[in-house]
Design a protein around this motif. Structure first.
Motif, PDB file in Angstrom:
ATOM      1  N   GLY A 179       0.238  -6.012   2.562  1.00 36.13           N
ATOM      2  CA  GLY A 179       1.017  -6.488   3.707  1.00 36.13           C
ATOM      3  C   GLY A 179       0.276  -7.532   4.514  1.00 36.13           C
ATOM      4  N   LYS A 180      -1.020  -7.333   4.702  1.00 41.89           N
ATOM      5  CA  LYS A 180      -1.824  -8.309   5.459  1.00 41.89           C
ATOM      6  C   LYS A 180      -1.909  -9.641   4.717  1.00 41.89           C
ATOM      7  CE  LYS A 180      -4.652  -4.830   7.799  1.00 41.89           C
ATOM      8  NZ  LYS A 180      -5.996  -4.181   7.892  1.00 41.89           N
ATOM      9  N   ILE A 181      -2.068  -9.568   3.405  1.00 39.50           N
ATOM     10  CA  ILE A 181      -2.155 -10.802   2.609  1.00 39.50           C
ATOM     11  C   ILE A 181      -0.860 -11.600   2.690  1.00 39.50           C
ATOM     12  CG2 ILE A 181      -2.345 -11.711   0.246  1.00 39.50           C
ATOM     13  CD1 ILE A 181      -4.231  -9.337  -0.351  1.00 39.50           C
ATOM     14  N   LEU A 182       0.275 -10.887   2.644  1.00 31.78           N
ATOM     15  CA  LEU A 182       1.582 -11.553   2.651  1.00 31.78           C
ATOM     16  C   LEU A 182       2.160 -11.714   4.063  1.00 31.78           C
ATOM     17  CD1 LEU A 182       3.183  -9.753  -0.441  1.00 31.78           C
ATOM     18  CD2 LEU A 182       2.326 -12.103  -0.332  1.00 31.78           C
ATOM     19  N   ASP A 183       1.468 -11.136   5.053  1.00 28.66           N
ATOM     20  CA  ASP A 183       1.921 -11.179   6.446  1.00 28.66           C
ATOM     21  C   ASP A 183       3.318 -10.571   6.582  1.00 28.66           C
ATOM     22  OD1 ASP A 183       1.679 -11.683   9.168  1.00 28.66           O
ATOM     23  OD2 ASP A 183       2.510 -13.705   9.028  1.00 28.66           O
ATOM     24  N   LEU A 184       3.500  -9.397   5.965  1.00 32.01           N
ATOM     25  CA  LEU A 184       4.772  -8.687   6.010  1.00 32.01           C
ATOM     26  C   LEU A 184       4.513  -7.208   6.271  1.00 32.01           C
ATOM     27  CD1 LEU A 184       6.498 -10.301   2.900  1.00 32.01           C
ATOM     28  CD2 LEU A 184       7.125 -10.700   5.290  1.00 32.01           C
ATOM     29  N   SER A 185       5.503  -6.509   6.796  1.00 28.85           N
ATOM     30  CA  SER A 185       5.347  -5.088   7.109  1.00 28.85           C
ATOM     31  C   SER A 185       5.312  -4.258   5.835  1.00 28.85           C
ATOM     32  CB  SER A 185       6.495  -4.607   7.993  1.00 28.85           C
ATOM     33  OG  SER A 185       7.707  -4.531   7.261  1.00 28.85           O
ATOM     34  N   GLN A 186       4.604  -3.125   5.895  1.00 32.26           N
ATOM     35  CA  GLN A 186       4.557  -2.216   4.759  1.00 32.26           C
ATOM     36  C   GLN A 186       5.952  -1.706   4.405  1.00 32.26           C
ATOM     37  OE1 GLN A 186       1.379   0.815   4.704  1.00 32.26           O
ATOM     38  NE2 GLN A 186       0.579  -0.129   6.561  1.00 32.26           N
ATOM     39  N   ARG A 187       6.759  -1.450   5.419  1.00 30.66           N
ATOM     40  CA  ARG A 187       8.110  -0.928   5.191  1.00 30.66           C
ATOM     41  C   ARG A 187       8.943  -1.919   4.374  1.00 30.66           C
ATOM     42  NH1 ARG A 187      12.112   2.452   6.492  1.00 30.66           N
ATOM     43  NH2 ARG A 187      14.167   1.605   6.975  1.00 30.66           N
ATOM     44  N   LYS A 192      11.661  -3.497  -0.679  1.00 32.32           N
ATOM     45  CA  LYS A 192      11.925  -4.544  -1.666  1.00 32.32           C
ATOM     46  C   LYS A 192      11.418  -4.145  -3.045  1.00 32.32           C
ATOM     47  CE  LYS A 192      13.770  -7.872   0.906  1.00 32.32           C
ATOM     48  NZ  LYS A 192      15.127  -8.423   0.631  1.00 32.32           N
ATOM     49  N   PHE A 193      10.233  -3.549  -3.090  1.00 32.16           N
ATOM     50  CA  PHE A 193       9.627  -3.199  -4.373  1.00 32.16           C
ATOM     51  C   PHE A 193      10.390  -2.067  -5.053  1.00 32.16           C
ATOM     52  CE2 PHE A 193       6.477  -1.625  -7.368  1.00 32.16           C
ATOM     53  CZ  PHE A 193       5.916  -2.801  -7.839  1.00 32.16           C
ATOM     54  N   LYS A 194      10.751  -1.039  -4.281  1.00 31.52           N
ATOM     55  CA  LYS A 194      11.456   0.097  -4.888  1.00 31.52           C
ATOM     56  C   LYS A 194      12.869  -0.285  -5.308  1.00 31.52           C
ATOM     57  CE  LYS A 194      11.514   5.080  -4.535  1.00 31.52           C
ATOM     58  NZ  LYS A 194      12.775   5.351  -5.229  1.00 31.52           N
TER      59      LYS A 194
END
Length: 268
Positions: A179-187, A192-194
């Motif tokens: 999330g930090k690398i992509l600057d996006l929330s874990q949620r 999106k992944f699931k």
């Protein structure tokens, strides 16, 4: 007869397809039974010709007669029985490939198989029931379609980026770090992944680590590795942790693991 064979796609196609592999009992007169397949973090499109195969996943038993089948992500070993005069051809897709088609929601679709109409396939205009008889024709069709998809989509989407980051960090990275690398929330990452894979990011990482450890186990004697070496190399806490995770997938211990019972990838 060579029961198991692998066939490789073009370099551009490899962005979406890992390979095509065949289980060929088409000239056999006896049942090939109790062969096993391990999870690998990929989707599979299976083409059955001839009689039928039985596939036992962790959820249920499937009887797959002639036709096309979509196989979801598997999280445990799968048992396969191949009837005489039957051939299975499998197009192995990367975890992110289905995310290129956002109309698919795979959130609750793992360890499962569904039959699909060939007309539903993106390259349906060129497929027919006899396609499996000519691997070169299938390779040409798959290469052509996915090379065009590659050209039309030069930029990686979110799911592909997540998988690329995981690979770059050798499967040793947390969701918060991604999330930090992509600057996006874990949620957002997890949703999106699931939706695209049917797996959590953590489960996907566990599957990749497991497959790497199996590959190492198969070369342990040549490389003079111990079970502890394999466990630590793949960032398990210790040998006991590795054995527990191994049993979760295979229902046996690493020392009792019999590679001859499995269809395992060939070395390229």
């Amino acid at each position: 007869m060579n029961l198991y064979s692998e066939h490789y796609v073009s370099e551009k196609c490899e962005r979406f397809v890992t390979k095509i592999w065949c289980l060929d009992n088409s000239t056999g007169q006896t049942l090939i039974e109790n062969k096993l397949v391990l999870p690998n973090g990929c989707f599979n499109l299976a083409i059955i010709n001839g009689n039928f195969i039985e596939v036992h996943t962790s959820k249920k038993k499937y009887e797959m007669n002639e036709g096309f089948y979509f196989c979801s992500q598997m999280t445990n070993k799968v048992l396969v029985n191949i009837q005489p005069e039957t051939k299975v051809t499998i197009i192995q897709l990367h975890a992110w490939t289905l995310s290129m088609f956002p109309n698919y929601d795979l959130s609750d679709f793992s360890d499962s198989i569904i039959k699909v109409d060939s007309k539903e396939l993106p390259f349906s205009t060129k497929t027919d029931a006899d396609l499996n008889s000519d691997i070169s024709l299938l390779l040409n069709i798959v290469n052509s379609y996915f090379e065009e998809l590659n050209t039309a989509n030069p930029n990686k989407n979110l799911v592909e980026k997540i998988c690329e980051i995981i690979k770059h960090h050798d499967e040793e990275i947390s969701v918060s770090e991604i999330g930090k690398i992509l600057d996006l929330s874990q949620r957002l990452l997890q949703i999106k992944f699931k939706t695209a894979t049917g797996l959590t990011i953590k489960k996907y990482i566990q599957i990749l680590k497991f497959r790497k450890s199996v590959d190492q186990m198969l070369t342990m004697s040549q490389e003079k590795l111990s079970l502890t070496d394999v466990a630590l190399y793949n960032k398990y806490f210790d040998q006991s942790h590795f054995i527990k995770k191994f049993k979760d997938v295979t229902k046996t211990t690493p020392k009792m693991f019999n590679s001859s019972l499995y269809f395992l990838s060939q070395k390229r």
